[in-house]
Scaffold this motif. Sequence first.
Motif, PDB file in Angstrom:
ATOM      1  N   ILE A  58       0.852  -1.199   0.000  1.00 24.64           N
ATOM      2  CA  ILE A  58       0.000   0.000   0.000  1.00 24.64           C
ATOM      3  C   ILE A  58       0.882   1.242   0.000  1.00 24.64           C
ATOM      4  O   ILE A  58       0.654   2.191  -0.766  1.00 24.64           O
TER       5      ILE A  58
ATOM      6  N   THR B 283       2.434   1.740  -3.372  1.00 28.88           N
ATOM      7  CA  THR B 283       1.433   2.175  -4.357  1.00 28.88           C
ATOM      8  C   THR B 283       1.096   3.650  -4.160  1.00 28.88           C
ATOM      9  O   THR B 283       0.953   4.398  -5.140  1.00 28.88           O
TER      10      THR B 283
ATOM     11  N   ILE C 180      -5.275   0.456  -4.824  1.00 24.85           N
ATOM     12  CA  ILE C 180      -5.544   1.087  -3.523  1.00 24.85           C
ATOM     13  C   ILE C 180      -6.964   0.776  -3.063  1.00 24.85           C
ATOM     14  O   ILE C 180      -7.208   0.530  -1.868  1.00 24.85           O
TER      15      ILE C 180
ATOM     16  N   ALA D 103      -6.981  -2.693  -1.799  1.00 28.17           N
ATOM     17  CA  ALA D 103      -6.273  -2.745  -0.513  1.00 28.17           C
ATOM     18  C   ALA D 103      -7.142  -2.189   0.609  1.00 28.17           C
ATOM     19  O   ALA D 103      -7.184  -2.733   1.719  1.00 28.17           O
TER      20      ALA D 103
ATOM     21  N   TYR E 131      -9.720  -4.705   1.547  1.00 27.81           N
ATOM     22  CA  TYR E 131      -9.046  -5.792   2.261  1.00 27.81           C
ATOM     23  C   TYR E 131      -8.784  -5.406   3.718  1.00 27.81           C
ATOM     24  O   TYR E 131      -9.040  -6.194   4.638  1.00 27.81           O
ATOM     25  N   VAL E 132      -8.295  -4.188   3.925  1.00 25.42           N
ATOM     26  CA  VAL E 132      -7.951  -3.740   5.289  1.00 25.42           C
ATOM     27  C   VAL E 132      -9.204  -3.720   6.173  1.00 25.42           C
ATOM     28  O   VAL E 132      -9.178  -4.176   7.321  1.00 25.42           O
TER      29      VAL E 132
END
Lengths: 483, 164
Positions: free
Chosen positions: A145, A148, B49, B52, B55-56
């Motif tokens: 993350i 990115t 992003i 992600a 997912y988080v």
Amino acid sequence: MGFGIFVGGVPGLTATMAVALIIPITYYMEPIAGLAMVIGVSFTAIFAGDIPATFLRIPGTPASGAAILDGFELTKKGKGGLALTLDLMCSVIGGLIGIVLLILVAPPLANFALRFTNFEYFWLGLFGLSMCVIMSRGNLINGMISATLGLLISTVGIDITTGYPRFAFGNPELMGGIGFIPAMIGLFGLSEVLKRVQRGSKALGTPTINEKVKISIWKALPIIWKHKWTLVKSAFIGTFTGALPGAGADIAAWVAYGVAKRTSRNSDEFGTGSTEGVVAPTSANNAALGGTWIPALVFGVPGDTITAIVLGAMLMYGLRPGPLIFQESAELVTGIFTVAIVAQFLLILVGFLGIKVYSQLLKLKTSIVLTAVVIFSMIGSFAIRNSFFDVYIMLAFGIVGYLLEKIRVPLAPMILGVILGPMIEDNLRVGLMKTNGSMVPFFQRPISLTLFILIALTLFGPVLVKIIKRLARRRAVNGPESS
Amino acid sequence: MIKNIIYGSSLIVTSIIVFSITAGFPAFRIRGQELPGPKFFPNILSMVILAAGIYVIVLAIVKEIIRRRKAEPPQKTPLEDTVTKRGFLNILAVTVGTFLYIIMVDITGFNLTTVAFSSLLMMMLNVRWWRALIYSVILVVVIVLIFGTAFRIPLPEGSLFWTS
């Protein structure tokens, strides 16, 4: 070389700046004398950037970013002197290896580097970023993350292919993009200041470093011997990476750190004050300087911004860098090699003095040093482009870095993403333009395929190893029962 | 869990913002063929992003459900991560102070503003006022010598002191 130590040790003043400032002074000198000054400044500035990185967690130059990971942790344990002694010795040895490789393999290595096209550079950039996975202790996803987000930040500014301003919102400063040096100073420097002041002011009345910084080469030598293969491997990686035009010492240090962590038996110790974690990036970044001279001397193509300036200086001296330089100016080339080797040995003395001076300054109370860090961070960010916008950038990244660390998001991948973003994006887009949008050619060339496999192993290797071990354990347990 | 949900939500919001901005970027065409344009790379990154962020949040919720089922106590914040009241003031002093410094330096010039900011910050961090003043003056002299004299980087004079 004293000038190089001074410039490298001040965050915001880079090795490139040091070289650019010394060139006018050398105008009236003999070419070899001028080049000697330049070589001396560049090697010492790259080493000197590791001093504030180790003591204060603020990289003096971008190439010192990787030195923070374990160097600063060693300072927290009262072993900053040991970290910098290792750093100094590894910089010297790494630099020597880089120069020897320059002398021995310049032409064939330059020929190999010429085989790198857009596809290879794209994968090389991603390979450098995949090291962030290894650097993110225990947290792969947060590392990805962070990387990115860094890549996304690098897209701010004028798009190099189409000239379209992205995420600039009409602001002329943003059209120039987000400078990675103010971002780096903010992410590592200002965020560290915020971390230190968050617990109140009582703890800030003590000296910044409590240890009596001792530089003991005799203590460092056994540790270097223990990690000799890491040092040599990192120096080779540094030299090779430096030989790739546009790569430079910044990328070399990170790649070497990542490879060392990946291949170490004690990879868990990386990021907690591992001496191996100091050896790898510090030998690579100085070795890379030798590597950057390979394309510069052989083809007249600069390996990094420092050699770009040096090539301009060589033209100023009436020299012609390129394949013929070895015939037309053989004595000069020999002189350059000799000066580079001598500079490595002189680095021991100059580096020793630099560390001592810095450590004396850090005997001041933490509150005073932190204030000085804030001021130098502001002025250092301002000095890059004479712009207060960069100071705002530094402030914003400082706050972002502080908040990200609160939720255990590592910062190093982000800055690596900002640095490598343009290289990755440009090469991806140009590659896709060449292939009419097809990704297949990105995997067809041998070097590209090799880099892709390395990236896959880096990212998924640890997971695969865990699965294989689990299966092996289950087989060992079930084996006797099934027979 | 709350921290991770805020973190994940921030990532999702960032991704949505990027998508909405890049929607206005022009396409890149050469001889009628569409090629990777200015929005190509930012959109790829935004998708990563977004994934992600989701997912988080999902992971945070799943971990919380497992923790409650096992009746484990919530994780305590480590001591070194806690922010005291005085610490919060210090953080404000550094961040807001830096912001105000940038505004003031254009008006009152580098030397005066830096001495003032540096002294005030040191005093906030428990340095005695006269020591703070002395160290601040030394700091400004060093910076002027390095950046102003040696590197010839023009430091702001401040509009208050312009003579022309």
